[in-house]
Design a protein around this motif. Structure first.
Motif, PDB file in Angstrom:
ATOM      1  N   THR A  17      -4.783  -5.513 -13.918  1.00 42.54           N
ATOM      2  CA  THR A  17      -5.107  -4.473 -14.893  1.00 42.54           C
ATOM      3  C   THR A  17      -5.562  -5.168 -16.183  1.00 42.54           C
ATOM      4  OG1 THR A  17      -2.879  -4.483 -15.825  1.00 42.54           O
ATOM      5  CG2 THR A  17      -3.271  -3.007 -13.954  1.00 42.54           C
ATOM      6  N   ARG A  80       4.084  -4.465 -10.628  1.00 43.56           N
ATOM      7  CA  ARG A  80       3.571  -3.187 -10.103  1.00 43.56           C
ATOM      8  C   ARG A  80       3.389  -2.166 -11.218  1.00 43.56           C
ATOM      9  NH1 ARG A  80       7.029  -4.719  -5.675  1.00 43.56           N
ATOM     10  NH2 ARG A  80       8.786  -3.659  -6.675  1.00 43.56           N
ATOM     11  N   ASN A  85      -3.483  -4.089 -10.409  1.00 41.39           N
ATOM     12  CA  ASN A  85      -4.107  -2.910  -9.822  1.00 41.39           C
ATOM     13  C   ASN A  85      -3.824  -2.861  -8.327  1.00 41.39           C
ATOM     14  OD1 ASN A  85      -5.483  -1.457 -11.837  1.00 41.39           O
ATOM     15  ND2 ASN A  85      -7.048  -3.064 -11.944  1.00 41.39           N
ATOM     16  N   TRP A  86      -3.764  -4.037  -7.766  1.00 42.10           N
ATOM     17  CA  TRP A  86      -3.689  -4.138  -6.305  1.00 42.10           C
ATOM     18  C   TRP A  86      -3.183  -5.522  -5.962  1.00 42.10           C
ATOM     19  CZ3 TRP A  86      -6.261  -7.825  -3.433  1.00 42.10           C
ATOM     20  CH2 TRP A  86      -6.290  -7.630  -2.051  1.00 42.10           C
TER      21      TRP A  86
ATOM     22  N   ASN B 101      -0.920  -0.782  -4.077  1.00 38.15           N
ATOM     23  CA  ASN B 101      -2.057  -0.176  -4.771  1.00 38.15           C
ATOM     24  C   ASN B 101      -1.549   0.668  -5.914  1.00 38.15           C
ATOM     25  OD1 ASN B 101      -4.964  -0.327  -4.043  1.00 38.15           O
ATOM     26  ND2 ASN B 101      -4.109  -0.107  -1.968  1.00 38.15           N
ATOM     27  N   ALA B 102      -1.946   0.300  -7.134  1.00 41.41           N
ATOM     28  CA  ALA B 102      -1.479   1.061  -8.300  1.00 41.41           C
ATOM     29  C   ALA B 102      -1.893   2.529  -8.185  1.00 41.41           C
ATOM     30  CB  ALA B 102      -2.026   0.449  -9.590  1.00 41.41           C
ATOM     31  N   SER B 103      -3.049   2.785  -7.586  1.00 37.23           N
ATOM     32  CA  SER B 103      -3.537   4.176  -7.502  1.00 37.23           C
ATOM     33  C   SER B 103      -2.613   5.039  -6.643  1.00 37.23           C
ATOM     34  CB  SER B 103      -4.960   4.214  -6.960  1.00 37.23           C
ATOM     35  OG  SER B 103      -5.008   3.568  -5.705  1.00 37.23           O
ATOM     36  N   ASP B 104      -1.852   4.421  -5.748  1.00 37.00           N
ATOM     37  CA  ASP B 104      -0.917   5.182  -4.913  1.00 37.00           C
ATOM     38  C   ASP B 104       0.215   5.788  -5.743  1.00 37.00           C
ATOM     39  OD1 ASP B 104      -2.424   4.493  -2.757  1.00 37.00           O
ATOM     40  OD2 ASP B 104      -1.065   2.913  -2.038  1.00 37.00           O
ATOM     41  N   LYS B 105       0.527   5.136  -6.871  1.00 39.41           N
ATOM     42  CA  LYS B 105       1.599   5.669  -7.728  1.00 39.41           C
ATOM     43  C   LYS B 105       1.245   7.089  -8.181  1.00 39.41           C
ATOM     44  CE  LYS B 105       1.648   2.218 -10.715  1.00 39.41           C
ATOM     45  NZ  LYS B 105       2.066   1.290 -11.794  1.00 39.41           N
ATOM     46  N   PHE B 106      -0.062   7.289  -8.468  1.00 34.03           N
ATOM     47  CA  PHE B 106      -0.504   8.602  -8.923  1.00 34.03           C
ATOM     48  C   PHE B 106      -0.696   9.536  -7.730  1.00 34.03           C
ATOM     49  CE2 PHE B 106      -2.086   5.267 -11.786  1.00 34.03           C
ATOM     50  CZ  PHE B 106      -1.291   5.572 -12.879  1.00 34.03           C
ATOM     51  N   ALA B 107      -1.209   8.994  -6.659  1.00 32.26           N
ATOM     52  CA  ALA B 107      -1.412   9.798  -5.449  1.00 32.26           C
ATOM     53  C   ALA B 107      -0.091  10.391  -4.964  1.00 32.26           C
ATOM     54  CB  ALA B 107      -2.052   8.945  -4.355  1.00 32.26           C
TER      55      ALA B 107
END
Lengths: 110, 110
Positions: A17, A80, A85-86, B101-107
């Protein structure tokens, strides 16, 4: 590495990030702690668009103990929450290896 | 990687000489050629003080065929003659892996 195979490698690939606060300090601290862990053999690290850190271990048990080490667990949570980000972690058995040393080209001529 | 384990990883770590002539072109060419090889799965690469390239393969046989590929053999010779002070190659079996995956936190909150 001057270690006889088989041993184990953990390939950690990541993208970051924009939040780098505290990351360098934590990274340095984790490297110091890893060196104190049972079964730790070494580490290679480089970073451009992605970061790759490969750490080397005597056994799967040594990898598991490091994953569960309390300061390292906190670093994983921070990672995390803030820094990654990943990421992807691959647990690998190093079956064989070989080296090239340019200096050997000259040594062989002696 | 969206590949079921086990598969294989080649961890290539290196330090470079000051001679960079032709290196970038050769590196790009080898990446294109590797993608055409039987059993090629992917590649991760980063470089600071050391370079780390990890390539992923379906089998040990696929790794062997790539090592023997004629253009790649020439690249290896050039690398030893001109570009590398040192390199190490580790042949590894990837036993398991996991992702964050950071985006999974929001998902997960949806």
């Amino acid at each position: 590495m001057n270690i006889s195979t088989p041993y184990y490698a953990v390939i950690f690939t990541s993208t970051h990030t924009e939040n780098t606060e505290g990351y360098a300090e934590m990274s340095a601290k984790m490297e110091i702690l890893a060196k104190q862990q049972v079964g730790y053999l070494g580490m290679d690290s480089a970073k451009n668009i992605i970061g790759i850190t490969v750490s080397y271990w005597k056994s799967l048990e040594a990898i598991k103990l490091w994953k569960q080490q309390s300061d390292h667990l906190y670093a994983q949570q921070k990672g995390r929450a803030d820094w990654y980000n990943w990421y992807n972690v691959k647990i690998c058995k190093v079956e064989r290896e070989y080296n090239f040393n340019a200096s050997d080209k000259f040594a062989n001529k002696l």
